[in-house]
Design a protein around this motif. Sequence first.
Motif, PDB file in Angstrom:
ATOM      1  N   GLU A   1       0.825  -1.206   0.000  1.00  0.00           N
ATOM      2  CA  GLU A   1       0.000   0.000   0.000  1.00  0.00           C
ATOM      3  C   GLU A   1       0.864   1.262   0.000  1.00  0.00           C
ATOM      4  O   GLU A   1       0.585   2.212  -0.743  1.00  0.00           O
ATOM      5  CB  GLU A   1      -0.927   0.008   1.212  1.00  0.00           C
ATOM      6  CG  GLU A   1      -2.021  -1.025   1.144  1.00  0.00           C
ATOM      7  CD  GLU A   1      -2.792  -1.161   2.434  1.00  0.00           C
ATOM      8  OE1 GLU A   1      -4.011  -1.374   2.355  1.00  0.00           O
ATOM      9  OE2 GLU A   1      -2.181  -1.059   3.525  1.00  0.00           O
ATOM     10  N   VAL A   2       1.908   1.271   0.797  1.00  0.00           N
ATOM     11  CA  VAL A   2       2.798   2.434   0.846  1.00  0.00           C
ATOM     12  C   VAL A   2       3.541   2.572  -0.486  1.00  0.00           C
ATOM     13  O   VAL A   2       3.653   3.670  -1.036  1.00  0.00           O
ATOM     14  CB  VAL A   2       3.800   2.327   2.019  1.00  0.00           C
ATOM     15  CG1 VAL A   2       4.750   3.520   2.028  1.00  0.00           C
ATOM     16  CG2 VAL A   2       3.067   2.239   3.342  1.00  0.00           C
ATOM     17  N   PHE A   3       4.022   1.462  -1.022  1.00  0.00           N
ATOM     18  CA  PHE A   3       4.751   1.482  -2.295  1.00  0.00           C
ATOM     19  C   PHE A   3       3.854   2.042  -3.407  1.00  0.00           C
ATOM     20  O   PHE A   3       4.265   2.918  -4.159  1.00  0.00           O
ATOM     21  CB  PHE A   3       5.216   0.070  -2.659  1.00  0.00           C
ATOM     22  CG  PHE A   3       6.034   0.004  -3.914  1.00  0.00           C
ATOM     23  CD1 PHE A   3       7.409   0.156  -3.863  1.00  0.00           C
ATOM     24  CD2 PHE A   3       5.443  -0.209  -5.148  1.00  0.00           C
ATOM     25  CE1 PHE A   3       8.173   0.098  -5.013  1.00  0.00           C
ATOM     26  CE2 PHE A   3       6.195  -0.265  -6.309  1.00  0.00           C
ATOM     27  CZ  PHE A   3       7.564  -0.111  -6.236  1.00  0.00           C
ATOM     28  N   ILE A   4       2.629   1.538  -3.493  1.00  0.00           N
ATOM     29  CA  ILE A   4       1.707   2.000  -4.541  1.00  0.00           C
ATOM     30  C   ILE A   4       1.397   3.475  -4.363  1.00  0.00           C
ATOM     31  O   ILE A   4       1.427   4.237  -5.331  1.00  0.00           O
ATOM     32  CB  ILE A   4       0.425   1.146  -4.544  1.00  0.00           C
ATOM     33  CG1 ILE A   4       0.744  -0.262  -5.060  1.00  0.00           C
ATOM     34  CG2 ILE A   4      -0.662   1.794  -5.394  1.00  0.00           C
ATOM     35  CD1 ILE A   4      -0.404  -1.244  -4.937  1.00  0.00           C
ATOM     36  N   TRP A   5       1.103   3.913  -3.154  1.00  0.00           N
ATOM     37  CA  TRP A   5       0.779   5.327  -2.949  1.00  0.00           C
ATOM     38  C   TRP A   5       1.962   6.210  -3.341  1.00  0.00           C
ATOM     39  O   TRP A   5       1.787   7.249  -3.962  1.00  0.00           O
ATOM     40  CB  TRP A   5       0.401   5.602  -1.497  1.00  0.00           C
ATOM     41  CG  TRP A   5      -0.156   6.994  -1.373  1.00  0.00           C
ATOM     42  CD1 TRP A   5      -1.454   7.345  -1.407  1.00  0.00           C
ATOM     43  CD2 TRP A   5       0.592   8.211  -1.265  1.00  0.00           C
ATOM     44  NE1 TRP A   5      -1.575   8.708  -1.313  1.00  0.00           N
ATOM     45  CE2 TRP A   5      -0.328   9.267  -1.232  1.00  0.00           C
ATOM     46  CE3 TRP A   5       1.942   8.514  -1.197  1.00  0.00           C
ATOM     47  CZ2 TRP A   5       0.052  10.597  -1.124  1.00  0.00           C
ATOM     48  CZ3 TRP A   5       2.329   9.848  -1.092  1.00  0.00           C
ATOM     49  CH2 TRP A   5       1.394  10.865  -1.050  1.00  0.00           C
ATOM     50  N   GLY A   6       3.151   5.783  -2.987  1.00  0.00           N
ATOM     51  CA  GLY A   6       4.336   6.592  -3.263  1.00  0.00           C
ATOM     52  C   GLY A   6       4.742   6.624  -4.718  1.00  0.00           C
ATOM     53  O   GLY A   6       5.557   7.452  -5.117  1.00  0.00           O
TER      54      GLY A   6
END
Length: 62
Positions: free
Chosen positions: A28-33
């Motif tokens: 989730e963090v990777f995709i958002w970033g």
Amino acid sequence: MQRFRADGFIGKEQRMEAELGIRPSFVEVFIWGHQGLDPENPEVLCNEQVTERLAKYKEQVI
């Protein structure tokens, strides 16, 4: 183009946790970033290299 600030991945993870009330997953963090420029298509990442990196990670997890 990535969307992390100077504090990087960990800082973004902490900001998301404070905002959402739950700890986000690595993915989730990777995709958002690494979202692309079109807010209507959040699943489209900023470039092909990042998309391939996420696909490889998902393969390894499975």
